[in-house]
Design an enzyme around this catalytic site. Structure first.
Site, short mmCIF file in Angstrom:
data_model
loop_
_atom_site.label_atom_id
_atom_site.label_comp_id
_atom_site.label_asym_id
_atom_site.label_seq_id
_atom_site.Cartn_x
_atom_site.Cartn_y
_atom_site.Cartn_z
N ASN A 1 0.85 -1.19 0.00
CA ASN A 1 0.00 0.00 0.00
C ASN A 1 0.88 1.25 0.00
O ASN A 1 2.00 1.21 0.51
CB ASN A 1 -0.86 0.00 1.27
CG ASN A 1 -1.75 1.22 1.38
OD1 ASN A 1 -2.43 1.61 0.42
ND2 ASN A 1 -1.74 1.86 2.55
N HIS B 1 0.96 5.13 1.42
CA HIS B 1 0.30 5.97 2.41
C HIS B 1 0.89 7.39 2.34
O HIS B 1 2.11 7.54 2.30
CB HIS B 1 0.51 5.37 3.81
CG HIS B 1 -0.25 6.11 4.87
ND1 HIS B 1 -1.60 5.90 5.08
CD2 HIS B 1 0.12 7.07 5.75
CE1 HIS B 1 -2.01 6.70 6.06
NE2 HIS B 1 -0.99 7.42 6.48
#
Ligand code: GRF
Length: 188
Positions: A101, A103
Site C-alpha cells: 500500500n 500511504h
C-alpha cells in the site's frame, strides 16, 4: 513476467504512474492483469484506456471474498494505489508479503483508521510537523501497520496548505512507488 493486480478508489494518478513505468520498462517484466475498484472512479477509466481488464466490487461484507474470486491465478503482487476499503484479516494472511500500500505520510505517524487523503494532511499541519512524505508498506490486518518497504520525506514550508502538501506528497509517491514495486517483485 510478473503479474500485478491494482486496487483503486479514486483518481488513480499512482495507477497511471505504474502503467507508465511498465511502458518505459522502469518497472521491467511486469504487467497489470486487473484493476479493481470499490466504486465508480476515474482510476477505472485509466485502466480501460490502456486496455487493462477492470472490475468494480462494491465495498461491503463479502468484499475480500469477492476480491479473492476475481484474482487472476499466479498474481505476484496486489498493489493498493489509493484504495479506501479495508481488506479483512483472512485475505491479508492468505497473501503474506504480496500486498503493498502507499500511504501519504511518514508512517508510523499519521496512520490508522480515518487517516486517509486530506485528513492526513490536516493532521500533519495541525501537529506542526517539520516534515512529511510518503510510505510504501506491506499490508497486514492492522491498518497501516505492516513492514515499511520505502519512505521518502520532504520539509514542510511555513506557508504550507493541505493542497500544497497533497501535491508534494503525490510527487514523492510517484518516485517511491515504482521503486518499491521493483524491490518487492525482485524478491519473487
Ligand atoms: C495517494 O495520496 C495515496 O497515498 C493515498 O491515496 C492517494 C491516491 O491518489 N492512499 P491517486 O488516486 O493515486 O491519485
Amino acid at each position: 513476467m510478473k503479474s500485478m493486480v491494482v486496487l483503486v478508489s479514486g483518481g488513480g494518478t499512482n495507477l497511471q504512474r505504474i502503467i507508465d513505468c511498465i511502458g518505459t520498462a522502469e518497472i521491467p517484466n511486469a504487467e497489470i492483469k486487473l484493476v479493481v475498484a470499490d466504486r465508480e472512479c476515474f482510476g477505472l477509466q485509466r485502466a480501460e484506456k490502456h486496455g487493462i481488464k477492470n472490475v468494480i466490487i462494491k465495498r461491503g461484507k463479502n468484499f475480500s471474498q469477492k476480491l479473492t474470486d476475481v484474482l487472476p491465478e499466479n498474481t505476484d503482487l496486489i498493489v493498493l494505489a489509493g484504495f479506501l476499503s479495508i481488506l479483512n484479516k483472512e485475505f491479508c494472511e492468505r497473501f503474506p508479503g504480496k500486498i503493498i500500500n502507499i500511504h501519504p505520510a511518514l508512517l508510523p505517524k499519521f496512520g490508522g483508521k480515518g487517516m486517509w487523503g486530506h485528513h492526513v494532511h490536516e493532521a500533519v499541519l495541525k501537529t506542526g510537523e517539520k516534515e512529511s512524505g510518503a510510505t510504501v508498506h506491506f499490508v497486514t490486518s492492522g491498518i497501516d501497520e505492516g513492514k515499511i518497504i520505502l519512505q521518502k520525506s520532504f520539509e514542510i514550508s511555513p506557508n504550507e496548505t493541505v493542497e500544497s502538501l497533497a501535491d508534494k506528497v503525490h510527487e514523492v509517491e510517484y518516485s517511491i512507488f515504482p521503486e518499491a514495486i521493483n524491490m518487492v517483485l525482485k524478491d519473487y
